[in-house]
Design a protein around this motif. Structure first.
Motif, PDB file in Angstrom:
ATOM      1  N   LYS A 112       0.840  -1.200   0.000  1.00 49.73           N
ATOM      2  CA  LYS A 112       0.000   0.000   0.000  1.00 49.73           C
ATOM      3  C   LYS A 112       0.876   1.251   0.000  1.00 49.73           C
ATOM      4  CE  LYS A 112      -3.153   2.477   3.081  1.00 49.73           C
ATOM      5  NZ  LYS A 112      -4.058   2.368   4.238  1.00 49.73           N
ATOM      6  N   TRP A 113       0.651   2.141  -0.955  1.00 47.63           N
ATOM      7  CA  TRP A 113       1.438   3.356  -1.105  1.00 47.63           C
ATOM      8  C   TRP A 113       0.772   4.527  -0.384  1.00 47.63           C
ATOM      9  CZ3 TRP A 113       5.830   5.452  -1.529  1.00 47.63           C
ATOM     10  CH2 TRP A 113       6.065   6.671  -2.156  1.00 47.63           C
ATOM     11  N   HIS A 114      -0.343   4.997  -0.895  1.00 50.65           N
ATOM     12  CA  HIS A 114      -1.167   6.052  -0.292  1.00 50.65           C
ATOM     13  C   HIS A 114      -0.473   7.410  -0.223  1.00 50.65           C
ATOM     14  CE1 HIS A 114      -4.995   6.084   2.449  1.00 50.65           C
ATOM     15  NE2 HIS A 114      -5.126   6.760   1.325  1.00 50.65           N
ATOM     16  N   LEU A 115       0.487   7.618  -1.140  1.00 48.97           N
ATOM     17  CA  LEU A 115       1.174   8.910  -1.189  1.00 48.97           C
ATOM     18  C   LEU A 115       1.175   9.490  -2.604  1.00 48.97           C
ATOM     19  CD1 LEU A 115       4.217   8.273   1.191  1.00 48.97           C
ATOM     20  CD2 LEU A 115       2.161   9.616   1.658  1.00 48.97           C
ATOM     21  N   GLY A 116       0.178   9.116  -3.395  1.00 50.63           N
ATOM     22  CA  GLY A 116       0.064   9.662  -4.735  1.00 50.63           C
ATOM     23  C   GLY A 116      -0.526   8.652  -5.691  1.00 50.63           C
ATOM     24  N   ASP A 117      -1.517   9.096  -6.489  1.00 45.59           N
ATOM     25  CA  ASP A 117      -2.203   8.163  -7.383  1.00 45.59           C
ATOM     26  C   ASP A 117      -2.297   8.682  -8.811  1.00 45.59           C
ATOM     27  OD1 ASP A 117      -3.976  10.209  -6.950  1.00 45.59           O
ATOM     28  OD2 ASP A 117      -5.681   8.933  -6.435  1.00 45.59           O
ATOM     29  N   ILE A 118      -1.309   9.505  -9.198  1.00 48.26           N
ATOM     30  CA  ILE A 118      -1.213   9.987 -10.575  1.00 48.26           C
ATOM     31  C   ILE A 118       0.240   9.868 -11.023  1.00 48.26           C
ATOM     32  CG2 ILE A 118      -3.171  11.594 -10.412  1.00 48.26           C
ATOM     33  CD1 ILE A 118      -1.116  13.847  -9.998  1.00 48.26           C
ATOM     34  N   THR A 138      -7.666   0.434   1.279  1.00 42.76           N
ATOM     35  CA  THR A 138      -8.384  -0.825   1.133  1.00 42.76           C
ATOM     36  C   THR A 138      -9.888  -0.718   1.325  1.00 42.76           C
ATOM     37  OG1 THR A 138      -6.464  -2.179   1.645  1.00 42.76           O
ATOM     38  CG2 THR A 138      -8.576  -3.136   2.172  1.00 42.76           C
ATOM     39  N   ASP A 139     -10.384   0.311   1.967  1.00 43.73           N
ATOM     40  CA  ASP A 139     -11.849   0.424   2.076  1.00 43.73           C
ATOM     41  C   ASP A 139     -12.490   0.561   0.694  1.00 43.73           C
ATOM     42  OD1 ASP A 139     -10.273   2.807   2.964  1.00 43.73           O
ATOM     43  OD2 ASP A 139     -12.097   3.857   2.408  1.00 43.73           O
ATOM     44  N   GLU A 140     -11.674   0.927  -0.314  1.00 51.41           N
ATOM     45  CA  GLU A 140     -12.190   1.042  -1.677  1.00 51.41           C
ATOM     46  C   GLU A 140     -12.609  -0.308  -2.263  1.00 51.41           C
ATOM     47  OE1 GLU A 140      -9.233   3.025  -4.006  1.00 51.41           O
ATOM     48  OE2 GLU A 140      -9.359   4.886  -2.860  1.00 51.41           O
ATOM     49  N   THR A 141     -12.170  -1.412  -1.653  1.00 49.21           N
ATOM     50  CA  THR A 141     -12.583  -2.729  -2.156  1.00 49.21           C
ATOM     51  C   THR A 141     -14.086  -2.938  -2.014  1.00 49.21           C
ATOM     52  OG1 THR A 141     -12.111  -3.750  -0.006  1.00 49.21           O
ATOM     53  CG2 THR A 141     -10.367  -3.806  -1.675  1.00 49.21           C
ATOM     54  N   GLN A 142     -14.729  -2.140  -1.189  1.00 47.76           N
ATOM     55  CA  GLN A 142     -16.166  -2.247  -0.998  1.00 47.76           C
ATOM     56  C   GLN A 142     -16.960  -1.535  -2.094  1.00 47.76           C
ATOM     57  OE1 GLN A 142     -16.559  -2.039   3.784  1.00 47.76           O
ATOM     58  NE2 GLN A 142     -15.522  -0.295   2.849  1.00 47.76           N
ATOM     59  N   LEU A 156     -13.033   3.443 -10.384  1.00 48.89           N
ATOM     60  CA  LEU A 156     -12.766   2.089  -9.917  1.00 48.89           C
ATOM     61  C   LEU A 156     -11.411   2.034  -9.218  1.00 48.89           C
ATOM     62  CD1 LEU A 156     -13.886  -0.058 -12.977  1.00 48.89           C
ATOM     63  CD2 LEU A 156     -14.797  -0.280 -10.656  1.00 48.89           C
ATOM     64  N   PRO A 157     -11.297   1.261  -8.135  1.00 53.30           N
ATOM     65  CA  PRO A 157      -9.983   1.054  -7.513  1.00 53.30           C
ATOM     66  C   PRO A 157      -9.234  -0.071  -8.224  1.00 53.30           C
ATOM     67  CG  PRO A 157     -11.677  -0.025  -6.211  1.00 53.30           C
ATOM     68  CD  PRO A 157     -12.386   0.644  -7.358  1.00 53.30           C
ATOM     69  N   TYR A 158      -7.933   0.093  -8.375  1.00 54.24           N
ATOM     70  CA  TYR A 158      -7.126  -0.911  -9.064  1.00 54.24           C
ATOM     71  C   TYR A 158      -5.900  -1.290  -8.249  1.00 54.24           C
ATOM     72  CZ  TYR A 158      -9.658  -0.357 -13.488  1.00 54.24           C
ATOM     73  OH  TYR A 158     -10.614  -0.354 -14.463  1.00 54.24           O
ATOM     74  N   ILE A 159      -5.497  -2.546  -8.376  1.00 54.65           N
ATOM     75  CA  ILE A 159      -4.133  -2.939  -8.050  1.00 54.65           C
ATOM     76  C   ILE A 159      -3.280  -2.535  -9.244  1.00 54.65           C
ATOM     77  CG2 ILE A 159      -2.591  -4.893  -7.652  1.00 54.65           C
ATOM     78  CD1 ILE A 159      -4.966  -6.333  -6.319  1.00 54.65           C
ATOM     79  N   MET A 160      -2.080  -1.977  -8.961  1.00 54.56           N
ATOM     80  CA  MET A 160      -1.254  -1.434 -10.028  1.00 54.56           C
ATOM     81  C   MET A 160       0.183  -1.944  -9.918  1.00 54.56           C
ATOM     82  SD  MET A 160      -2.576   2.539 -10.186  1.00 54.56           S
ATOM     83  CE  MET A 160      -1.727   2.793 -11.759  1.00 54.56           C
ATOM     84  N   GLN A 161       0.956  -1.663 -10.952  1.00 47.79           N
ATOM     85  CA  GLN A 161       2.377  -1.991 -10.937  1.00 47.79           C
ATOM     86  C   GLN A 161       3.125  -1.005 -11.820  1.00 47.79           C
ATOM     87  OE1 GLN A 161       2.789  -5.952 -12.505  1.00 47.79           O
ATOM     88  NE2 GLN A 161       2.086  -5.401 -14.552  1.00 47.79           N
ATOM     89  N   GLY A 162       4.428  -0.894 -11.590  1.00 48.14           N
ATOM     90  CA  GLY A 162       5.219   0.018 -12.403  1.00 48.14           C
ATOM     91  C   GLY A 162       6.706  -0.146 -12.172  1.00 48.14           C
ATOM     92  N   ARG A 163       7.482   0.423 -13.080  1.00 45.60           N
ATOM     93  CA  ARG A 163       8.938   0.457 -12.989  1.00 45.60           C
ATOM     94  C   ARG A 163       9.417   1.876 -13.274  1.00 45.60           C
ATOM     95  NH1 ARG A 163      11.606  -4.542 -13.332  1.00 45.60           N
ATOM     96  NH2 ARG A 163      10.214  -6.328 -13.681  1.00 45.60           N
ATOM     97  N   THR A 164      10.572   2.206 -12.734  1.00 42.41           N
ATOM     98  CA  THR A 164      11.141   3.525 -12.967  1.00 42.41           C
ATOM     99  C   THR A 164      11.299   3.793 -14.462  1.00 42.41           C
ATOM    100  OG1 THR A 164      12.334   3.489 -10.878  1.00 42.41           O
ATOM    101  CG2 THR A 164      13.139   5.000 -12.553  1.00 42.41           C
ATOM    102  N   GLY A 165      10.851   4.966 -14.880  1.00 45.48           N
ATOM    103  CA  GLY A 165      10.986   5.348 -16.282  1.00 45.48           C
ATOM    104  C   GLY A 165       9.873   4.871 -17.174  1.00 45.48           C
ATOM    105  N   GLU A 166       8.917   4.126 -16.602  1.00 45.23           N
ATOM    106  CA  GLU A 166       7.786   3.628 -17.379  1.00 45.23           C
ATOM    107  C   GLU A 166       6.487   4.044 -16.699  1.00 45.23           C
ATOM    108  OE1 GLU A 166       8.112  -0.578 -17.638  1.00 45.23           O
ATOM    109  OE2 GLU A 166      10.181  -0.541 -18.407  1.00 45.23           O
ATOM    110  N   PRO A 167       5.402   4.202 -17.448  1.00 42.12           N
ATOM    111  CA  PRO A 167       4.112   4.513 -16.820  1.00 42.12           C
ATOM    112  C   PRO A 167       3.642   3.352 -15.944  1.00 42.12           C
ATOM    113  CG  PRO A 167       4.047   4.947 -19.186  1.00 42.12           C
ATOM    114  CD  PRO A 167       5.309   4.186 -18.927  1.00 42.12           C
ATOM    115  N   SER A 168       3.042   3.671 -14.815  1.00 41.45           N
ATOM    116  CA  SER A 168       2.423   2.638 -13.988  1.00 41.45           C
ATOM    117  C   SER A 168       1.108   2.217 -14.621  1.00 41.45           C
ATOM    118  CB  SER A 168       2.186   3.161 -12.571  1.00 41.45           C
ATOM    119  OG  SER A 168       3.416   3.344 -11.898  1.00 41.45           O
ATOM    120  N   THR A 169       0.776   0.925 -14.497  1.00 40.40           N
ATOM    121  CA  THR A 169      -0.388   0.388 -15.193  1.00 40.40           C
ATOM    122  C   THR A 169      -1.299  -0.370 -14.232  1.00 40.40           C
ATOM    123  OG1 THR A 169       0.829  -1.626 -15.765  1.00 40.40           O
ATOM    124  CG2 THR A 169       0.849   0.169 -17.376  1.00 40.40           C
TER     125      THR A 169
END
Length: 454
Positions: A112-118, A138-142, A156-169
């Motif tokens: 869980k990050w919770h320090l930025g979602d853009i 996590t309350d967004e799972t409801q 919609l809430p999403y599980i996400m992933q990313g790498r440095t230098g690439e957009p997170s998806t």
């Protein structure tokens, strides 16, 4: 892996909404319906703190942990809904950025990050080589199972992933089914990364912020019904198991003791326990939950293990604050602090290395909830300016502050201001020094975050 003791590996595990009184090593465990043998074993291998203090809820604490600065400085003072401005501004420097750029660490975030979602504020933008997890909470799972919800009117809430230098998806929608599965997945991701990181010969920093025990506190199917005490206890059993899986994998790398002995492991919580039923937690002997200024909000579990450096089997009531972790870990890595901004964290490394012979260098700290200075803690004393013993039941600003001695009165029941007015002097000096520092803080003001107040 790093075998250089001047640049040890670092594994930072952060539980979510884990109260002081939940774990066996803090007096809970089986008494709370679920034994916690793996975390209890970790405590026996290192230093356990009784007086580790955090901020009021998820976002402020995570901001303080990553920057070494109180959230009143960074603007990360509260959780906000998706679609609104949130997170660390690019001006702030994170622990991962400092470790990677100044000390050459490999870095990963799984949880869980919770320090930025853009874009620009995801973990992979803030010093982590790669990340997998949830950008918010996590309350967004409801959401998707709530009457009237539509993705046309709320994100919609999403599980996400990313790498440095690439957009997170986006990986998948974060719903109640994924809520039960995510901590298992996070451990799998961390184990995979640790296997790769230890093969490089470079030091690594793994930040693994768990999802348990945040509401809705729902266990994986393998743990559902195992304790006989409901979802919360089942989830606590799972949380302990996931921590055990991670530690066992770390300890077994390369078939010898090199990785284990040169890795600093920290286990802590982001804030006090949940106040909502049926997921309500406990802070043990302390009063209150998160979103209050009571000791049950401020004090959470903290364990540090560093074989051969931090003594094993020690407990301490010395005062430590979450901002100190930033400063201390940079000293562990042998690198320097940023000099262009006030850093609130103090170096606790000498105390951690010799907890029976060295005192914590911290005397106290100011405690804000959102924009309000609510309380100040100094040594054994606590001064409340706003009385908030329960969430959403604040009694308001006090004409005469309440003063408690939290050693003699851990539940903060007896106001002793009338016979201890001398305590105001050091506490108000602490406040004056902090406010002077705040007035001169060079952090740019984020207009939108300042004006957005739930």
């Amino acid at each position: 892996m790093s075998t250089d003791p001047s640049r040890p590996n670092i594994v930072l595990i952060l539980a979510d909404n884990l109260g002081w009184g939940e774990l066996g090593c803090y007096g809970g465990g089986a008494l709370r319906g679920a034994a916690t043998p793996n975390i209890d074993r970790l405590a026996s291998q290192g230093l356990l703190l009784h007086n580790f203090n955090v901020e009021s809820d998820c976002v402020p604490t995570r901001s303080a942990l990553m920057t070494g600065r109180h959230p009143i400085r960074t603007g990360c003072r509260q959780s906000v809904p998706p679609g609104f401005p949130q997170g660390l501004t690019p001006w702030e420097r994170t622990l991962a950025e400092e470790l990677r750029e100044t000390a050459g660490y490999q870095t990963a975030h799984h949880g869980k990050w919770h320090l930025g979602d853009i874009e620009g504020r995801y973990p992979s933008d803030r010093g982590f080589d790669e990340w997998y997890g949830i950008p918010r909470t996590t309350d967004e799972t409801q959401f998707t199972s709530s009457p009237g919800f539509s993705p046309e009117i709320a994100e919609l809430p999403y599980i996400m992933q990313g790498r440095t230098g690439e957009p997170s998806t986006n990986v998948c929608v974060y719903d109640l089914e994924q809520r039960r599965l995510i901590d298992e997945t996070l451990v799998r991701k961390s184990k995979d990364w640790l296997a790769r990181a230890t093969a490089t010969g470079r030091p690594f920093f793994l930040y693994h912020p768990l999802v348990h025990l945040h509401f809705p506190t729902l266990p994986h199917g393998d743990f559902a019904g195992t304790t006989g005490h409901g979802d919360f206890a089942d989830s606590m059993a799972e949380m302990d198991h996931r921590v055990g899986e991670l530690l066992a994998f770390l300890d077994e790398q390369n078939g010898d003791e090199d990785v284990r002995n040169n890795t600093v492991v920290i286990f802590a919580s982001d804030n006090g326990p949940e106040f909502r039923e049926p997921y309500r937690g406990t802070a043990g002997p302390w009063t209150g939950t998160y979103h209050t200024a009571m000791e049950g909000s401020l004090r959470v579990p903290f364990i540090i293990r560093w074989p051969g450096r931090v003594p094993a089997g020690i407990t301490s009531n010395e005062l430590v604050h979450v901002t100190d972790i930033f400063t201390t870990l940079l000293h562990v890595a042998g690198t320097v602090l940023p000099t262009d901004r006030p850093i609130d964290g103090v170096n606790q490394l000498p105390f951690f290395l010799n907890p029976t012979g060295v005192k914590s260098p911290r005397d106290g700290f100011l405690f804000y909830i959102k924009k309000e200075l609510v309380a100040i803690k100094w040594r054994d004393w606590k001064l409340h300016f706003i009385w908030s013993p329960a969430v959403n039941e604040s009694k308001g600003k006090l004409e005469s502050p309440y003063l408690f001695n939290v050693v003699r009165d851990p539940k903060e029941e007896s106001n002793v201001m009338a016979v201890n007015t001398w305590v105001l002097q050091p506490i108000l000096r602490l406040r004056a020094a902090f406010l002077r520092s705040l007035a001169g803080d060079p952090a740019p003001r984020d207009e939108l975050k300042e004006d957005w107040d739930l």
